[in-house]
Motif scaffolding. Structure first.
Motif, short mmCIF file in Angstrom:
data_model
loop_
_atom_site.label_atom_id
_atom_site.label_comp_id
_atom_site.label_asym_id
_atom_site.label_seq_id
_atom_site.Cartn_x
_atom_site.Cartn_y
_atom_site.Cartn_z
N VAL A 1 77.91 86.92 10.55
CA VAL A 1 77.45 88.07 9.79
C VAL A 1 75.94 88.26 9.95
CG1 VAL A 1 77.29 89.13 7.50
CG2 VAL A 1 79.35 87.87 8.15
N ALA A 2 75.21 87.16 9.97
CA ALA A 2 73.75 87.24 10.08
C ALA A 2 73.31 87.84 11.40
CB ALA A 2 73.14 85.85 9.91
N THR A 3 74.18 87.81 12.41
CA THR A 3 73.83 88.38 13.71
C THR A 3 74.62 89.65 14.02
OG1 THR A 3 75.45 86.89 14.77
CG2 THR A 3 73.17 86.13 14.67
N SER A 4 75.30 90.22 13.01
CA SER A 4 76.08 91.43 13.20
C SER A 4 75.21 92.68 13.07
CB SER A 4 77.22 91.51 12.17
OG SER A 4 78.18 90.49 12.38
N GLU A 5 75.75 93.79 13.54
CA GLU A 5 75.06 95.06 13.39
C GLU A 5 74.91 95.41 11.91
OE1 GLU A 5 73.67 97.16 15.64
OE2 GLU A 5 74.05 95.59 17.12
N VAL B 1 69.33 73.87 2.40
CA VAL B 1 68.69 72.64 1.94
C VAL B 1 68.97 71.49 2.89
CG1 VAL B 1 68.75 70.89 0.12
CG2 VAL B 1 68.70 73.31 -0.48
N LEU B 2 70.20 71.43 3.42
CA LEU B 2 70.61 70.30 4.25
C LEU B 2 70.33 70.49 5.73
CD1 LEU B 2 74.03 69.37 2.60
CD2 LEU B 2 71.85 68.20 2.35
N TYR B 3 70.25 71.74 6.17
CA TYR B 3 70.11 72.01 7.61
C TYR B 3 68.88 72.86 7.88
CZ TYR B 3 74.87 70.28 7.74
OH TYR B 3 76.00 69.51 7.59
N PRO B 4 67.91 72.33 8.60
CA PRO B 4 66.67 73.08 8.84
C PRO B 4 66.85 74.30 9.75
CG PRO B 4 66.69 71.01 10.08
CD PRO B 4 67.85 70.96 9.15
N ASP B 5 67.99 74.40 10.44
CA ASP B 5 68.19 75.53 11.36
C ASP B 5 68.81 76.74 10.66
OD1 ASP B 5 70.71 74.48 10.87
OD2 ASP B 5 71.42 74.81 12.92
N GLN B 6 68.89 76.71 9.34
CA GLN B 6 69.55 77.79 8.61
C GLN B 6 68.58 78.86 8.11
OE1 GLN B 6 73.26 77.57 8.27
NE2 GLN B 6 72.47 76.30 9.93
N THR B 7 67.46 79.03 8.80
CA THR B 7 66.46 80.00 8.35
C THR B 7 66.98 81.43 8.39
OG1 THR B 7 65.57 80.03 10.61
CG2 THR B 7 64.50 78.56 9.02
N TYR B 8 67.98 81.69 9.23
CA TYR B 8 68.53 83.04 9.30
C TYR B 8 69.15 83.48 7.98
CZ TYR B 8 73.09 80.76 9.86
OH TYR B 8 74.20 80.00 9.67
#
Length: 323
Positions: A81-85, A104-111
Protein backbone atom coordinates in the motif's frame (compact mmCIF):
# COMPACT_ATOMS: atom_id res chain seq x y z
CA UNK A 1 -11.87 38.42 -35.36
CA UNK A 2 -8.86 36.20 -34.68
CA UNK A 3 -8.29 37.90 -31.31
CA UNK A 4 -11.92 37.35 -30.40
CA UNK A 5 -11.70 33.65 -31.26
CA UNK A 6 -8.56 33.29 -29.16
CA UNK A 7 -10.32 34.93 -26.19
CA UNK A 8 -13.28 32.58 -26.61
CA UNK A 9 -11.01 29.52 -26.78
CA UNK A 10 -9.07 30.65 -23.70
CA UNK A 11 -12.33 31.28 -21.84
CA UNK A 12 -13.59 27.87 -22.84
CA UNK A 13 -10.41 26.19 -21.58
CA UNK A 14 -10.62 28.03 -18.24
CA UNK A 15 -14.30 27.15 -17.90
CA UNK A 16 -13.55 23.49 -18.68
CA UNK A 17 -10.81 23.41 -16.06
CA UNK A 18 -13.06 25.04 -13.46
CA UNK A 19 -15.85 22.62 -14.15
CA UNK A 20 -13.65 19.54 -14.41
CA UNK A 21 -12.01 20.02 -10.97
CA UNK A 22 -15.09 19.53 -8.78
CA UNK A 23 -16.52 16.96 -11.18
CA UNK A 24 -13.38 14.84 -10.94
CA UNK A 25 -13.23 15.15 -7.14
CA UNK A 26 -16.91 14.41 -6.81
CA UNK A 27 -16.78 11.33 -9.03
CA UNK A 28 -14.58 9.28 -6.69
CA UNK A 29 -14.86 6.34 -6.53
CA UNK A 30 -15.68 5.20 -10.04
CA UNK A 31 -14.75 1.54 -9.55
CA UNK A 32 -14.04 -1.07 -6.90
CA UNK A 33 -11.80 -0.17 -3.97
CA UNK A 34 -9.29 -2.71 -2.60
CA UNK A 35 -8.40 -2.88 1.08
CA UNK A 36 -5.18 -4.77 1.73
CA UNK A 37 -5.16 -6.87 4.91
CA UNK A 38 -1.52 -7.72 5.64
CA UNK A 39 -2.38 -10.92 7.54
CA UNK A 40 -4.08 -14.22 6.73
CA UNK A 41 -7.84 -14.65 6.56
CA UNK A 42 -9.68 -15.27 9.82
CA UNK A 43 -7.51 -13.20 12.14
CA UNK A 44 -8.56 -10.04 13.97
CA UNK A 45 -7.33 -7.68 11.26
CA UNK A 46 -9.14 -9.69 8.61
CA UNK A 47 -12.49 -10.17 10.35
CA UNK A 48 -12.75 -6.51 11.37
CA UNK A 49 -11.78 -5.42 7.85
CA UNK A 50 -14.48 -7.57 6.26
CA UNK A 51 -17.21 -6.12 8.45
CA UNK A 52 -16.03 -2.61 7.63
CA UNK A 53 -15.67 -3.38 3.91
CA UNK A 54 -19.30 -4.45 3.64
CA UNK A 55 -20.58 -1.26 5.26
CA UNK A 56 -18.08 0.91 3.40
CA UNK A 57 -19.21 -0.50 0.04
CA UNK A 58 -22.73 0.67 0.79
CA UNK A 59 -21.48 4.12 1.74
CA UNK A 60 -19.27 4.46 -1.36
CA UNK A 61 -21.76 2.80 -3.76
CA UNK A 62 -18.92 0.71 -5.12
CA UNK A 63 -17.57 -2.78 -4.33
CA UNK A 64 -14.90 -2.93 -1.62
CA UNK A 65 -12.65 -5.96 -2.02
CA UNK A 66 -10.46 -7.47 0.70
CA UNK A 67 -7.01 -8.61 -0.44
CA UNK A 68 -5.10 -10.72 2.09
CA UNK A 69 -1.33 -10.41 1.70
CA UNK A 70 0.28 -12.00 4.77
CA UNK A 71 3.94 -12.32 5.59
CA UNK A 72 6.77 -10.75 7.59
CA UNK A 73 4.51 -9.75 10.46
CA UNK A 74 2.30 -7.64 8.18
CA UNK A 75 5.14 -5.71 6.57
CA UNK A 76 4.69 -7.15 3.05
CA UNK A 77 1.08 -6.03 2.64
CA UNK A 78 1.77 -2.71 4.31
CA UNK A 79 4.63 -1.96 1.95
CA UNK A 80 2.37 -2.79 -1.01
CA UNK A 81 0.00 0.00 0.00
CA UNK A 82 2.84 2.40 0.83
CA UNK A 83 4.12 2.04 -2.74
CA UNK A 84 0.70 2.08 -4.47
CA UNK A 85 -0.74 4.86 -6.59
CA UNK A 86 -2.37 7.54 -4.40
CA UNK A 87 -5.67 7.31 -6.27
CA UNK A 88 -7.84 6.01 -3.44
CA UNK A 89 -8.31 2.55 -4.93
CA UNK A 90 -5.71 0.67 -2.86
CA UNK A 91 -5.98 1.15 0.89
CA UNK A 92 -4.63 -0.51 4.03
CA UNK A 93 -6.52 -1.86 7.02
CA UNK A 94 -3.76 -1.15 9.48
CA UNK A 95 -3.31 -2.30 13.06
CA UNK A 96 -1.08 -1.68 16.03
CA UNK A 97 1.23 -4.39 14.65
CA UNK A 98 1.82 -2.73 11.32
CA UNK A 99 1.58 0.92 12.31
CA UNK A 100 3.05 1.13 15.82
CA UNK A 101 5.16 -1.98 16.47
CA UNK A 102 7.00 -2.47 13.17
CA UNK A 103 8.58 1.02 13.16
CA UNK A 104 9.97 0.38 16.65
CA UNK A 105 11.49 -3.02 15.88
CA UNK A 106 12.62 -2.53 12.29
CA UNK A 107 14.69 0.47 11.21
CA UNK A 108 13.74 -0.01 7.54
CA UNK A 109 10.09 0.86 8.19
CA UNK A 110 10.46 4.60 7.58
CA UNK A 111 7.97 4.41 4.72
CA UNK A 112 5.25 3.95 7.34
CA UNK A 113 5.53 7.58 8.31
CA UNK A 114 4.29 8.58 4.85
CA UNK A 115 1.01 6.62 4.97
CA UNK A 116 -2.04 8.86 5.33
CA UNK A 117 -4.47 8.15 8.23
CA UNK A 118 -8.09 8.07 7.04
CA UNK A 119 -10.23 6.74 9.89
CA UNK A 120 -10.05 4.99 13.25
CA UNK A 121 -12.20 1.90 12.78
CA UNK A 122 -12.09 -0.46 15.76
CA UNK A 123 -10.54 -1.09 19.18
CA UNK A 124 -10.17 -4.25 21.23
CA UNK A 125 -7.94 -5.49 24.06
CA UNK A 126 -5.66 -8.49 23.71
CA UNK A 127 -6.14 -11.76 25.56
CA UNK A 128 -3.36 -14.19 26.48
CA UNK A 129 -4.38 -17.85 26.21
CA UNK A 130 -3.01 -21.31 26.73
CA UNK A 131 -4.30 -24.84 26.20
CA UNK A 132 -6.05 -26.59 29.10
CA UNK A 133 -3.63 -29.46 28.38
CA UNK A 134 -0.81 -27.47 30.01
CA UNK A 135 -2.53 -27.84 33.36
CA UNK A 136 -2.08 -24.12 34.06
CA UNK A 137 -5.02 -22.46 35.79
CA UNK A 138 -3.72 -18.91 35.46
CA UNK A 139 -0.78 -16.87 34.18
CA UNK A 140 1.32 -17.52 37.28
CA UNK A 141 1.03 -21.27 36.75
CA UNK A 142 2.20 -21.07 33.13
CA UNK A 143 5.03 -18.67 33.98
CA UNK A 144 6.17 -21.10 36.68
CA UNK A 145 6.23 -23.92 34.12
CA UNK A 146 8.27 -21.81 31.70
CA UNK A 147 10.74 -20.86 34.42
CA UNK A 148 11.11 -24.50 35.46
CA UNK A 149 11.65 -25.61 31.85
CA UNK A 150 13.35 -22.65 30.11
CA UNK A 151 13.33 -22.88 26.33
CA UNK A 152 10.91 -25.81 26.24
CA UNK A 153 7.46 -24.22 26.03
CA UNK A 154 6.54 -22.45 22.80
CA UNK A 155 5.01 -19.03 22.30
CA UNK A 156 3.11 -18.61 19.00
CA UNK A 157 2.60 -15.28 17.24
CA UNK A 158 1.15 -13.91 14.01
CA UNK A 159 4.67 -13.24 12.75
CA UNK A 160 7.98 -11.69 13.68
CA UNK A 161 7.45 -8.04 14.56
CA UNK A 162 3.68 -8.32 15.03
CA UNK A 163 1.92 -6.92 18.09
CA UNK A 164 1.43 -10.51 19.24
CA UNK A 165 5.17 -11.07 19.08
CA UNK A 166 6.11 -7.89 20.94
CA UNK A 167 3.52 -8.45 23.67
CA UNK A 168 4.96 -11.92 24.20
CA UNK A 169 8.46 -10.47 24.44
CA UNK A 170 7.21 -7.94 26.99
CA UNK A 171 5.63 -10.76 29.01
CA UNK A 172 8.87 -12.74 29.04
CA UNK A 173 10.94 -9.69 29.98
CA UNK A 174 8.52 -8.75 32.77
CA UNK A 175 8.19 -12.24 34.29
CA UNK A 176 11.54 -13.86 33.58
CA UNK A 177 9.78 -16.72 31.81
CA UNK A 178 11.57 -18.26 28.83
CA UNK A 179 9.38 -19.35 25.90
CA UNK A 180 10.56 -20.24 22.40
CA UNK A 181 9.00 -17.79 19.94
CA UNK A 182 7.43 -19.54 16.95
CA UNK A 183 6.14 -17.13 14.27
CA UNK A 184 3.24 -18.12 12.01
CA UNK A 185 1.63 -16.50 8.96
CA UNK A 186 -1.17 -15.12 11.10
CA UNK A 187 -3.10 -15.42 14.34
CA UNK A 188 -5.34 -18.23 13.06
CA UNK A 189 -2.34 -20.49 12.50
CA UNK A 190 -0.92 -19.46 15.87
CA UNK A 191 -4.25 -20.19 17.57
CA UNK A 192 -4.45 -23.63 15.98
CA UNK A 193 -0.90 -24.36 17.16
CA UNK A 194 -1.91 -23.70 20.77
CA UNK A 195 -5.06 -25.81 20.44
CA UNK A 196 -3.06 -28.71 18.97
CA UNK A 197 -0.34 -28.48 21.61
CA UNK A 198 2.45 -27.36 19.26
CA UNK A 199 2.60 -24.12 21.28
CA UNK A 200 1.59 -23.33 24.84
CA UNK A 201 0.97 -19.57 24.74
CA UNK A 202 -0.29 -16.87 22.41
CA UNK A 203 -1.97 -13.48 22.56
CA UNK A 204 -4.45 -11.89 20.20
CA UNK A 205 -7.33 -9.46 20.35
CA UNK A 206 -10.52 -11.10 21.56
CA UNK A 207 -12.56 -11.62 18.41
CA UNK A 208 -10.70 -14.55 16.76
CA UNK A 209 -10.37 -16.45 20.06
CA UNK A 210 -13.79 -16.03 21.70
CA UNK A 211 -15.39 -19.12 20.18
CA UNK A 212 -12.48 -21.36 21.21
CA UNK A 213 -12.39 -19.83 24.69
CA UNK A 214 -16.12 -20.40 25.14
CA UNK A 215 -15.86 -23.98 23.87
CA UNK A 216 -13.04 -24.75 26.32
CA UNK A 217 -10.34 -25.29 23.67
CA UNK A 218 -8.39 -22.31 24.98
CA UNK A 219 -7.92 -21.08 28.55
CA UNK A 220 -7.78 -17.27 28.93
CA UNK A 221 -5.04 -16.06 31.29
CA UNK A 222 -5.48 -12.28 31.20
CA UNK A 223 -6.85 -9.41 29.13
CA UNK A 224 -4.83 -6.28 28.41
CA UNK A 225 -7.59 -3.73 29.01
CA UNK A 226 -7.52 -1.45 32.04
CA UNK A 227 -10.77 -3.01 33.26
CA UNK A 228 -12.13 -6.52 32.86
CA UNK A 229 -13.85 -7.17 29.56
CA UNK A 230 -17.59 -7.82 29.62
CA UNK A 231 -17.13 -10.82 27.31
CA UNK A 232 -14.74 -12.43 29.83
CA UNK A 233 -15.65 -10.96 33.23
CA UNK A 234 -13.87 -13.74 35.14
CA UNK A 235 -10.50 -13.10 33.44
CA UNK A 236 -8.07 -10.73 35.24
CA UNK A 237 -6.53 -7.68 33.60
CA UNK A 238 -2.79 -7.46 32.93
CA UNK A 239 -2.47 -5.10 35.89
CA UNK A 240 -4.30 -7.57 38.14
CA UNK A 241 -2.04 -10.35 36.84
CA UNK A 242 1.05 -8.38 37.82
CA UNK A 243 2.23 -7.21 34.39
CA UNK A 244 1.06 -3.57 34.03
CA UNK A 245 3.36 -3.03 31.02
CA UNK A 246 0.82 -5.13 29.09
CA UNK A 247 -2.12 -2.78 29.65
CA UNK A 248 -2.36 -2.19 25.90
CA UNK A 249 -5.41 -1.90 23.63
CA UNK A 250 -5.30 -3.04 20.02
CA UNK A 251 -6.59 -0.72 17.30
CA UNK A 252 -7.45 -0.91 13.62
CA UNK A 253 -7.87 1.83 11.06
CA UNK A 254 -7.99 2.75 7.39
CA UNK A 255 -4.82 4.16 5.82
CA UNK A 256 -4.14 5.52 2.34
CA UNK A 257 -0.93 5.62 0.27
CA UNK A 258 1.42 8.59 0.57
CA UNK A 259 0.38 11.75 -1.30
CA UNK A 260 -3.29 10.75 -1.51
CA UNK A 261 -5.19 13.97 -2.16
CA UNK A 262 -7.08 15.65 0.71
CA UNK A 263 -10.27 15.43 -1.39
CA UNK A 264 -10.06 11.63 -1.60
CA UNK A 265 -9.15 11.31 2.09
CA UNK A 266 -12.13 13.51 3.00
CA UNK A 267 -14.46 11.42 0.84
CA UNK A 268 -13.19 8.19 2.39
CA UNK A 269 -13.43 9.58 5.90
CA UNK A 270 -17.03 10.64 5.36
CA UNK A 271 -17.86 7.19 3.97
CA UNK A 272 -16.14 5.50 6.93
CA UNK A 273 -18.12 7.55 9.43
CA UNK A 274 -21.30 6.54 7.67
CA UNK A 275 -20.20 2.89 7.63
CA UNK A 276 -19.26 2.90 11.32
CA UNK A 277 -22.66 4.32 12.21
CA UNK A 278 -24.55 1.53 10.44
CA UNK A 279 -26.65 -0.72 12.67
CA UNK A 280 -25.41 -3.87 10.93
CA UNK A 281 -21.74 -3.05 11.50
CA UNK A 282 -22.35 -2.15 15.14
CA UNK A 283 -24.22 -5.39 15.71
CA UNK A 284 -21.40 -7.41 14.11
CA UNK A 285 -18.75 -5.62 16.13
CA UNK A 286 -20.71 -6.15 19.35
CA UNK A 287 -20.96 -9.88 18.62
CA UNK A 288 -17.18 -10.02 18.20
CA UNK A 289 -16.49 -7.73 21.19
CA UNK A 290 -14.95 -4.96 19.08
CA UNK A 291 -15.48 -1.36 20.15
CA UNK A 292 -16.51 0.80 17.20
CA UNK A 293 -13.98 3.48 16.29
CA UNK A 294 -15.04 7.11 16.04
CA UNK A 295 -13.98 7.53 12.41
CA UNK A 296 -11.44 10.23 13.25
CA UNK A 297 -8.24 10.44 11.23
CA UNK A 298 -6.70 12.61 13.94
CA UNK A 299 -7.43 10.08 16.69
CA UNK A 300 -5.98 7.27 14.56
CA UNK A 301 -2.83 9.30 14.03
CA UNK A 302 -2.61 10.01 17.78
CA UNK A 303 -2.97 6.29 18.63
CA UNK A 304 -0.21 5.44 16.19
CA UNK A 305 2.13 8.05 17.68
CA UNK A 306 1.36 7.05 21.27
CA UNK A 307 1.81 3.39 20.39
CA UNK A 308 5.20 3.99 18.83
CA UNK A 309 6.31 6.02 21.85
CA UNK A 310 5.10 3.42 24.34
CA UNK A 311 6.39 0.37 22.47
CA UNK A 312 9.67 2.18 21.81
CA UNK A 313 10.13 2.99 25.48
CA UNK A 314 9.37 -0.57 26.58
CA UNK A 315 11.63 -2.07 23.90
CA UNK A 316 14.47 0.22 24.99
CA UNK A 317 13.96 -0.37 28.71
CA UNK A 318 13.62 -4.14 28.32
CA UNK A 319 16.34 -4.32 25.64
CA UNK A 320 13.99 -6.31 23.40
CA UNK A 321 15.41 -7.21 19.99
CA UNK A 322 14.25 -9.39 17.10
CA UNK A 323 16.30 -11.20 14.48
Amino acid sequence: MLGLLRRIVRSGVVLALVLSGPAMAGSYPERAVTIVVPFEAGGSTDVSARVVAKALAEALHQPVVILNQPGAGGRIGTRRVATSEPDGYTLLWGSGSTLAVAPVLYPDQTYLTTLVPVSLGALQPFVFVTSPATGARNLSDLVAQARAKPGVLNFASAGIGSSNHLLGEILMAATGASFVHVPYKGSVSARDAVISGDAQLMDEVLAPLLAQIRSGQLLPLMVTSETRDSALPHVPTAREAGVPDLSITGFFGLMAPPKTSPEIVTALNAAMKKALASAELRKSFETMSFDVGNGSAEDLSALIMRGRERYGRIVAERKITVN
